[in-house]
Design an enzyme around this catalytic site. Structure first.
Site, PDB file in Angstrom:
ATOM      1  N   CYS A  45     -39.287 -45.611  10.731  1.00 48.07           N
ATOM      2  CA  CYS A  45     -39.685 -46.971  11.134  1.00 48.07           C
ATOM      3  C   CYS A  45     -39.460 -47.965   9.997  1.00 48.07           C
ATOM      4  O   CYS A  45     -39.048 -49.112  10.231  1.00 48.07           O
ATOM      5  CB  CYS A  45     -41.156 -46.992  11.539  1.00 48.07           C
ATOM      6  SG  CYS A  45     -41.580 -45.830  12.845  1.00 48.07           S
TER       7      CYS A  45
HETATM    8  C1  BEZ Z   1     -40.881 -42.098  11.371  1.00 48.62           C
HETATM    9  O1  BEZ Z   1     -40.815 -43.300  11.588  1.00 48.62           O
HETATM   10  O2  BEZ Z   1     -40.356 -41.607  10.387  1.00 48.62           O
HETATM   11  C2  BEZ Z   1     -41.588 -41.189  12.320  1.00 48.62           C
HETATM   12  C3  BEZ Z   1     -42.656 -41.660  13.063  1.00 48.62           C
HETATM   13  C4  BEZ Z   1     -43.315 -40.801  13.924  1.00 48.62           C
HETATM   14  C5  BEZ Z   1     -42.908 -39.484  14.042  1.00 48.62           C
HETATM   15  C6  BEZ Z   1     -41.810 -39.030  13.316  1.00 48.62           C
HETATM   16  C7  BEZ Z   1     -41.144 -39.884  12.447  1.00 48.62           C
END
Ligand code: BEZ
Length: 211
Positions: A45
């Site tokens: 994210c």
């Molecule tokens: C991420 O943004 O890295 C992420 C968020 C939730 C689950 C897995 C990865």
């Protein structure tokens, strides 16, 4: 609620990192890219929001703007912004919605219980100036999105709204386009001054007409 192409994008009022807004008023007359991310302070994210911030000029050139949403609070969003700027080299310049009430997530069906019933999936909604949903994409949490694809789709939607054409596989702005199969050859000759090439009666190409 499952939203389908052509449905009216639900309106909502929300608190965001840029203050309270009503979605339809905020996007009035513009295209919006409404996208959810699973959680603040997560790696994928962080890269997505940084990259989207870098596209601000590209969105503006297309009369479009981005808005992000997750089920985190605005305090969490604000605390995270510094990390995004530090690691991605750009400040986030679009609002991030506090959807701790899950109002937006429910309206746009962004929580998929088979993935995780507490987090929003990576949804993308492209919504046109008339508030119609024009694109929906959903990714699982571990797959970061390709926001260049969102720009490419915006280009295609805006072109095909204005001209009787469709865009072929992997088309990007400036490539030849497909003459609408609904047009006769005579109609196509009238509409496309550059002419067209017939590969099959149903597959005719022409230079991009707004170039
Ligand atoms: C991420 O943004 O890295 C992420 C968020 C939730 C689950 C897995 C990865």
């Amino acid at each position: 609620m499952t939203l389908r192409l052509g449905d009216t994008a639900p309106d909502f009022t929300a608190n965001t990192t840029q203050g309270e807004l009503s979605f339809h008023d905020w996007k009035q007359g513009q295209w919006a890219i409404l996208f959810s991310h699973p959680k603040d302070f997560t790696p994928v994210c962080t890269t997505e929001l940084g990259y989207t911030a870098k596209l601000a000029d590209e969105f503006a050139a297309r009369n479009a703007k981005a808005i992000a949403v997750s089920v985190d609070s605005v305090d969490d969003h604000n605390a995270w912004l510094g990390d995004i700027e530090e690691t991605q080299g750009t400040a986030v310049n679009f609002p991030i919605i506090d959807d701790s009430s899950r109002t937006v997530a429910d309206l746009y069906d962004m929580i998929h219980p088979n993935a995780d019933n507490t987090l929003t999936v990576r949804s993308v909604f492209v919504i046109d100036p008339n508030n119609a949903v024009r694109l929906t994409i959903t990714y699982q949490a571990s797959t970061g999105r390709n926001f260049d694809e969102i720009l490419r789709v915006l280009d295609s939607l805006q072109l095909t709204d204005g001209y009787k054409v469709a865009t072929p596989v992997n088309w990007t702005d400036g490539d030849d386009v497909i003459v609408s199969p609904a047009l006769s050859d005579d109609e196509a000759n009238e509409l496309f001054s550059a002419g067209f090439t017939t590969l099959k009666p149903y597959l005719r190409t022409t230079p991009q007409p707004n170039r």
